[in-house]
Write a protein that holds these residues in place. Sequence first.
Motif, PDB file in Angstrom:
ATOM      1  N   GLN A   8     -29.457 -29.435   5.761  1.00 17.13           N
ATOM      2  CA  GLN A   8     -28.570 -28.111   5.873  1.00 17.13           C
ATOM      3  C   GLN A   8     -26.733 -28.505   5.372  1.00 17.13           C
ATOM      4  O   GLN A   8     -26.391 -28.082   5.485  1.00 17.13           O
ATOM      5  CB  GLN A   8     -28.790 -27.147   7.260  1.00 17.13           C
ATOM      6  N   SER A   9     -26.633 -29.781   6.382  1.00 16.47           N
ATOM      7  CA  SER A   9     -25.328 -30.095   6.335  1.00 16.47           C
ATOM      8  C   SER A   9     -24.708 -31.087   5.378  1.00 16.47           C
ATOM      9  O   SER A   9     -24.500 -30.920   4.856  1.00 16.47           O
ATOM     10  CB  SER A   9     -25.187 -31.543   7.446  1.00 16.47           C
ATOM     11  N   MET A  10     -26.183 -31.486   4.388  1.00 18.09           N
ATOM     12  CA  MET A  10     -25.425 -32.154   3.164  1.00 18.09           C
ATOM     13  C   MET A  10     -25.148 -30.761   2.177  1.00 18.09           C
ATOM     14  O   MET A  10     -24.163 -30.711   1.338  1.00 18.09           O
ATOM     15  CB  MET A  10     -26.695 -32.588   2.422  1.00 18.09           C
ATOM     16  N   LEU A  11     -25.966 -29.448   2.078  1.00 18.41           N
ATOM     17  CA  LEU A  11     -26.026 -28.690   1.606  1.00 18.41           C
ATOM     18  C   LEU A  11     -24.959 -27.971   1.930  1.00 18.41           C
ATOM     19  O   LEU A  11     -23.589 -27.741   0.665  1.00 18.41           O
ATOM     20  CB  LEU A  11     -27.038 -27.141   1.859  1.00 18.41           C
ATOM     21  N   ASP A  12     -23.976 -27.549   2.695  1.00 23.29           N
ATOM     22  CA  ASP A  12     -23.301 -27.365   2.866  1.00 23.29           C
ATOM     23  C   ASP A  12     -21.549 -27.826   2.566  1.00 23.29           C
ATOM     24  O   ASP A  12     -20.665 -27.237   1.595  1.00 23.29           O
ATOM     25  CB  ASP A  12     -22.623 -26.912   5.034  1.00 23.29           C
ATOM     26  N   LEU A  13     -22.529 -29.050   2.384  1.00 29.43           N
ATOM     27  CA  LEU A  13     -20.559 -30.395   2.459  1.00 29.43           C
ATOM     28  C   LEU A  13     -20.875 -29.924   0.459  1.00 29.43           C
ATOM     29  O   LEU A  13     -19.548 -29.703  -0.210  1.00 29.43           O
ATOM     30  CB  LEU A  13     -21.692 -31.131   2.600  1.00 29.43           C
ATOM     31  N   VAL A  14     -22.253 -30.220   0.079  1.00 31.48           N
ATOM     32  CA  VAL A  14     -22.211 -29.513  -1.783  1.00 31.48           C
ATOM     33  C   VAL A  14     -20.663 -28.547  -1.948  1.00 31.48           C
ATOM     34  O   VAL A  14     -20.782 -28.616  -2.864  1.00 31.48           O
ATOM     35  CB  VAL A  14     -23.691 -29.861  -1.854  1.00 31.48           C
ATOM     36  N   LEU A  15     -21.829 -27.610  -0.785  1.00 29.38           N
ATOM     37  CA  LEU A  15     -21.166 -26.101  -1.869  1.00 29.38           C
ATOM     38  C   LEU A  15     -20.178 -25.769  -1.307  1.00 29.38           C
ATOM     39  O   LEU A  15     -19.092 -25.309  -2.092  1.00 29.38           O
ATOM     40  CB  LEU A  15     -22.239 -25.015  -0.815  1.00 29.38           C
ATOM     41  N   LYS A  16     -19.011 -26.533  -0.271  1.00 29.37           N
ATOM     42  CA  LYS A  16     -17.904 -26.191   0.126  1.00 29.37           C
ATOM     43  C   LYS A  16     -17.285 -27.298  -1.569  1.00 29.37           C
ATOM     44  O   LYS A  16     -16.116 -26.683  -2.075  1.00 29.37           O
ATOM     45  CB  LYS A  16     -17.503 -26.665   1.124  1.00 29.37           C
ATOM     46  N   GLN A  17     -17.502 -28.154  -1.177  1.00 33.44           N
ATOM     47  CA  GLN A  17     -17.280 -29.274  -2.621  1.00 33.44           C
ATOM     48  C   GLN A  17     -17.329 -28.137  -3.422  1.00 33.44           C
ATOM     49  O   GLN A  17     -15.803 -28.382  -4.879  1.00 33.44           O
ATOM     50  CB  GLN A  17     -17.906 -30.392  -3.121  1.00 33.44           C
ATOM     51  N   ALA A  18     -17.866 -27.700  -3.866  1.00 32.04           N
ATOM     52  CA  ALA A  18     -18.549 -26.503  -5.260  1.00 32.04           C
ATOM     53  C   ALA A  18     -17.425 -25.851  -5.978  1.00 32.04           C
ATOM     54  O   ALA A  18     -16.952 -25.631  -6.781  1.00 32.04           O
ATOM     55  CB  ALA A  18     -19.513 -26.416  -5.388  1.00 32.04           C
ATOM     56  N   GLU A  19     -17.396 -25.122  -4.646  1.00 30.57           N
ATOM     57  CA  GLU A  19     -16.360 -24.036  -4.307  1.00 30.57           C
ATOM     58  C   GLU A  19     -14.805 -24.406  -4.938  1.00 30.57           C
ATOM     59  O   GLU A  19     -14.932 -23.976  -5.424  1.00 30.57           O
ATOM     60  CB  GLU A  19     -16.339 -23.558  -3.294  1.00 30.57           C
ATOM     61  N   GLU A  20     -14.682 -25.700  -3.881  1.00 38.37           N
ATOM     62  CA  GLU A  20     -13.233 -26.063  -4.136  1.00 38.37           C
ATOM     63  C   GLU A  20     -12.744 -26.495  -5.546  1.00 38.37           C
ATOM     64  O   GLU A  20     -11.480 -26.294  -5.545  1.00 38.37           O
ATOM     65  CB  GLU A  20     -13.025 -27.027  -2.923  1.00 38.37           C
ATOM     66  N   ALA A  21     -14.088 -26.524  -5.889  1.00 40.38           N
ATOM     67  CA  ALA A  21     -13.706 -27.083  -7.254  1.00 40.38           C
ATOM     68  C   ALA A  21     -13.766 -25.902  -8.684  1.00 40.38           C
ATOM     69  O   ALA A  21     -14.155 -26.399  -9.365  1.00 40.38           O
ATOM     70  CB  ALA A  21     -14.959 -28.729  -7.787  1.00 40.38           C
ATOM     71  N   GLU A  22     -14.084 -24.694  -8.202  1.00 35.72           N
ATOM     72  CA  GLU A  22     -14.223 -23.523  -8.803  1.00 35.72           C
ATOM     73  C   GLU A  22     -15.682 -23.732  -9.321  1.00 35.72           C
ATOM     74  O   GLU A  22     -15.332 -22.634 -10.629  1.00 35.72           O
ATOM     75  CB  GLU A  22     -12.875 -23.186  -9.608  1.00 35.72           C
ATOM     76  N   ALA A  23     -16.599 -24.312  -9.251  1.00 35.37           N
ATOM     77  CA  ALA A  23     -17.892 -24.832 -10.057  1.00 35.37           C
ATOM     78  C   ALA A  23     -18.738 -23.499  -9.754  1.00 35.37           C
ATOM     79  O   ALA A  23     -19.080 -22.896  -8.820  1.00 35.37           O
ATOM     80  CB  ALA A  23     -18.345 -26.153  -9.642  1.00 35.37           C
ATOM     81  N   GLU A  24     -19.832 -23.644 -11.152  1.00 36.16           N
ATOM     82  CA  GLU A  24     -20.517 -21.961 -10.684  1.00 36.16           C
ATOM     83  C   GLU A  24     -21.583 -23.242 -10.580  1.00 36.16           C
ATOM     84  O   GLU A  24     -22.508 -21.814 -10.054  1.00 36.16           O
ATOM     85  CB  GLU A  24     -20.484 -21.365 -11.860  1.00 36.16           C
ATOM     86  N   LYS A  25     -21.930 -24.002 -10.866  1.00 33.95           N
ATOM     87  CA  LYS A  25     -23.633 -25.010 -11.166  1.00 33.95           C
ATOM     88  C   LYS A  25     -23.040 -25.866 -10.387  1.00 33.95           C
ATOM     89  O   LYS A  25     -22.553 -27.089 -10.564  1.00 33.95           O
ATOM     90  CB  LYS A  25     -24.225 -24.274 -12.282  1.00 33.95           C
ATOM     91  N   VAL A  26     -24.293 -26.678  -9.689  1.00 34.27           N
ATOM     92  CA  VAL A  26     -24.404 -27.592  -9.268  1.00 34.27           C
ATOM     93  C   VAL A  26     -25.306 -28.353  -9.818  1.00 34.27           C
ATOM     94  O   VAL A  26     -26.748 -27.984  -9.792  1.00 34.27           O
ATOM     95  CB  VAL A  26     -24.964 -27.593  -7.999  1.00 34.27           C
ATOM     96  N   GLY A  27     -25.588 -29.097 -11.034  1.00 38.66           N
ATOM     97  CA  GLY A  27     -26.528 -29.584 -11.239  1.00 38.66           C
ATOM     98  C   GLY A  27     -27.039 -30.716 -10.649  1.00 38.66           C
ATOM     99  O   GLY A  27     -28.579 -31.179 -11.058  1.00 38.66           O
ATOM    100  N   LYS A  28     -26.558 -31.291  -9.966  1.00 44.84           N
ATOM    101  CA  LYS A  28     -26.787 -33.352  -9.526  1.00 44.84           C
ATOM    102  C   LYS A  28     -26.502 -33.703  -8.253  1.00 44.84           C
ATOM    103  O   LYS A  28     -24.534 -33.382  -8.297  1.00 44.84           O
ATOM    104  CB  LYS A  28     -27.028 -34.184 -10.417  1.00 44.84           C
ATOM    105  N   ILE A  29     -26.532 -34.505  -7.221  1.00 49.75           N
ATOM    106  CA  ILE A  29     -26.390 -34.418  -6.103  1.00 49.75           C
ATOM    107  C   ILE A  29     -26.802 -36.146  -5.857  1.00 49.75           C
ATOM    108  O   ILE A  29     -27.828 -36.355  -5.777  1.00 49.75           O
ATOM    109  CB  ILE A  29     -27.013 -33.991  -4.847  1.00 49.75           C
ATOM    110  N   ASN A  30     -25.143 -37.288  -6.028  1.00 50.26           N
ATOM    111  CA  ASN A  30     -25.837 -38.546  -5.608  1.00 50.26           C
ATOM    112  C   ASN A  30     -25.763 -38.316  -4.390  1.00 50.26           C
ATOM    113  O   ASN A  30     -24.704 -38.833  -3.813  1.00 50.26           O
ATOM    114  CB  ASN A  30     -25.340 -39.426  -6.770  1.00 50.26           C
ATOM    115  N   LEU A  31     -27.132 -38.889  -3.585  1.00 45.56           N
ATOM    116  CA  LEU A  31     -27.420 -39.273  -1.963  1.00 45.56           C
ATOM    117  C   LEU A  31     -26.745 -41.454  -1.832  1.00 45.56           C
ATOM    118  O   LEU A  31     -27.732 -41.576  -2.023  1.00 45.56           O
ATOM    119  CB  LEU A  31     -28.359 -38.384  -1.690  1.00 45.56           C
TER     120      LEU A  31
END
Lengths: 113, 216
Positions: A8-31
Amino acid sequence: MHELAITQSMLDLVLKQAEEAEAEKVGKINLVLGEMTGVVGRCVQFYFDFLSKGTPAEGAVLNFKVIPTTAKCQNCHKEFELGEFDWTCPHCQSNNIEITGGKELFVESIEVD
Amino acid sequence: MEIKVVKNILGANDQIAGKNRQLFDSNQVFVVNVMASPGAGKTSVIMETIKRLKGKTRVGVVEGDISSSLDAEAIGKEDVPVVQINTGGECHLDASMTASALGDVPLNDIDLLLIENVGNLVCPAEFRIGEDIRILIASTPEGDDKPFKYPLMFHEADVVLINKIDLLPYLKFDVNAFTQAIRGINQKVKIFPVSCTTGEGIEEWVSWLLGRMGKK
């Protein structure tokens, strides 16, 4: 079981980053996951598929880089991977060692459209 | 497009933990995160610690459990303020769960807050809650191989209490091997062999704790 909270924390972080980049879709997450954290990639994937439904990260590929637990001998200063039941330096047999890797738990990068 | 992130997944938790810590510091409250597997003796250690601190320092307790308030009721008999957190399934306390309980803790009237985490040797190690020190209670019936099985927990602990040492004559538990294994990945750890049944070692632990509190 901690994978739920961690995902859940990881998803929150990823969605925040994606929003800041004005991205519509996240294709890959490197953990990056340290072996010592005991975080199980399979469980993260399971929770992620569930939690990400309806978000821009739905369907994203999770890529796990697992970092082995490593230590540095405080006696001979050599670095080595920690054995399962042996925590002494393989070079000089000293047990004065310091953990240098394996506690990592971070999002390295995301790929977005 | 690739975006570099390089951010700790539990960064949000650490931030809230930092706020908890500020709150504790501003009230001059020393906070101990008590971690162990279920049945190792967290509640017993807390009760023995409270008994020996009577008249020396003012103690409060937060009890974290998945469900029930059995431990809080037991500790309540010691006449100290106690607040129960039921995590409702979560296997550890995190900083925000802890924060939500703090409104009920009389921080002004205590010097020491003992926070009993959920019984578990994996998850609590990852989640800071704003504590000053983390103590791990490992009991002899669990076996002396536990540091190898739960390395992160033993690596993160500031103090390890080896509990139930009164049972040593009946068990194959090698205190020296256990101590050595812990020191292998944690040089700074303090280790106290104790028994909540006979009281052995508790005095040493409590006087160390008082000394450590004095340094805050």
